[in-house]
Design a protein around this motif. Structure first.
Motif, short mmCIF file in Angstrom:
data_model
loop_
_atom_site.label_atom_id
_atom_site.label_comp_id
_atom_site.label_asym_id
_atom_site.label_seq_id
_atom_site.Cartn_x
_atom_site.Cartn_y
_atom_site.Cartn_z
N ASP A 34 0.81 -1.21 0.00
CA ASP A 34 0.00 0.00 0.00
C ASP A 34 0.84 1.27 0.00
O ASP A 34 0.62 2.19 0.78
CB ASP A 34 -0.93 0.01 1.22
N ARG A 38 -3.84 2.84 -1.94
CA ARG A 38 -4.85 2.02 -2.61
C ARG A 38 -6.23 2.23 -1.98
O ARG A 38 -6.56 3.30 -1.49
CB ARG A 38 -4.44 0.55 -2.58
N SER A 39 -7.06 1.22 -1.99
CA SER A 39 -8.42 1.41 -1.50
C SER A 39 -8.51 1.48 0.02
O SER A 39 -9.53 1.86 0.56
CB SER A 39 -9.32 0.27 -2.01
N THR A 40 -7.44 1.13 0.73
CA THR A 40 -7.47 1.21 2.19
C THR A 40 -7.36 2.64 2.68
O THR A 40 -7.65 2.93 3.82
CB THR A 40 -6.32 0.40 2.82
N ASP A 242 -8.52 -11.17 -1.49
CA ASP A 242 -7.82 -9.90 -1.45
C ASP A 242 -8.30 -8.97 -2.57
O ASP A 242 -8.63 -7.80 -2.33
CB ASP A 242 -6.31 -10.16 -1.57
N HIS A 246 -10.50 -5.41 -1.95
CA HIS A 246 -9.97 -4.14 -2.44
C HIS A 246 -10.89 -3.53 -3.50
O HIS A 246 -11.07 -2.30 -3.54
CB HIS A 246 -8.55 -4.32 -2.99
N SER A 251 -12.94 -3.14 4.44
CA SER A 251 -11.76 -3.36 5.27
C SER A 251 -12.14 -3.98 6.61
O SER A 251 -12.85 -3.36 7.40
CB SER A 251 -11.03 -2.03 5.52
#
Length: 279
Positions: A34, A38-40, A242, A246, A251
């Motif tokens: 990451d 990213r999407s987190t 995973d 994403h 999360s």
């Protein structure tokens, strides 16, 4: 007054959180891939940096437990006050780790109360502390407590009051995977998936609702039923999970904090026998 033992416990807790952050691939959770968040929406390097800001608060929690000496309401209240102050410090350092701080704070205090305890004895001591009300806690409900009330989920508070059952499950999963010859990263990933497979994660309930939560739980079980992350089939299932999380921007943050707690408790037998712990 802080002691070397308090500092050793706090450093071990931060090290456990760092090991959790370094593990990859973690479905839907920040990991070393990451670098662009990213999407987190959480940059891995920034999270590793802000994790260090937990240490002074964890030292203070251990010192409070050692000074008070019993799992009393006074100790619970003091841990809450220290935790809120630490949360502010972590926010200044970049933020994150709120759930992990809750888990690690109770477990560090429990380990300070019971210096020779390991495994389930530590979680049992944490349960005794969590049984009390924090008299200084803000009256306004948090998002997590609101979601818990809405869906009937245990939430962070319920997890602690039950003696961290998912930490215990993760410890069992670590033992099973290691005994089967799994590498340490695979054992830790299997422990994470074990937590994800049953935890009523309030973050997932907030973003994905009950259907989404059940989807994530079932997918995590699917990886384990495929043989876990040590097998080719299990790794393929992990990769699919995973990609799925994403893509959906889901999360399972509660699972990440509980894995950090399990890795901390798992480290305690080594700490007990180390010169630093005995000094």
């Amino acid at each position: 007054m802080r002691s070397r033992e308090d500092e050793t416990l706090a450093r071990a807790a931060v090290a456990a959180l760092t090991r959790q952050l370094e593990l990859a691939p973690k479905p839907g959770l920040p990991d070393p891939r990451d670098l662009d968040a990213r999407s987190t929406r959480r940059d891995h390097r920034a999270l590793c940096w802000s994790a260090r800001a937990l240490e002074p608060g964890l030292v203070a929690m251990a010192a409070a437990a050692r000074r008070i000496g019993e799992p009393t309401r006074e100790l619970r209240t003091e841990l809450g006050t220290i935790g809120r102050s630490t949360e502010h410090s972590v926010g200044l350092a970049g933020g994150g780790h709120r759930g992990a701080m809750w888990v690690l704070g109770f477990l560090v205090a429990a380990a300070a109360l019971e210096p020779r305890a390991t495994g389930n004895d530590v979680t049992a001591a944490a349960k005794q502390i969590a049984a009390h009300q924090d008299r200084r806690a803000p009256r306004r409900p948090s998002r997590g407590s609101s979601i818990s009330a809405k869906y009937g989920a245990a939430g962070a508070r319920g997890e602690a009051r039950a003696g961290f059952p998912h930490v215990r499950d993760a410890l069992d999963a670590l033992t099973v995977a290691r005994d089967a010859g799994a590498s340490e990263p695979c054992a830790r990933l299997d422990a994470l998936l074990t937590i994800m497979s049953t935890l009523q994660d309030t973050e997932l309930l907030h973003t994905a609702g009950p259907h989404g939560l059940r989807h994530v739980q079932g997918s995590a079980r699917g990886v384990l039923e495929a043989g876990g992350t040590s097998t080719d089939e299990g790794r393929q299932a992990l990769s699919a999970l995973d990609d799925d999380l994403h893509a959906r921007a889901w999360s399972p943050r509660g699972s990440g904090g509980l894995l950090a707690g399990a890795l901390f408790v798992d480290s305690l037998p080594v700490m007990v026998s180390s010169p630093a712990a005995a000094a």
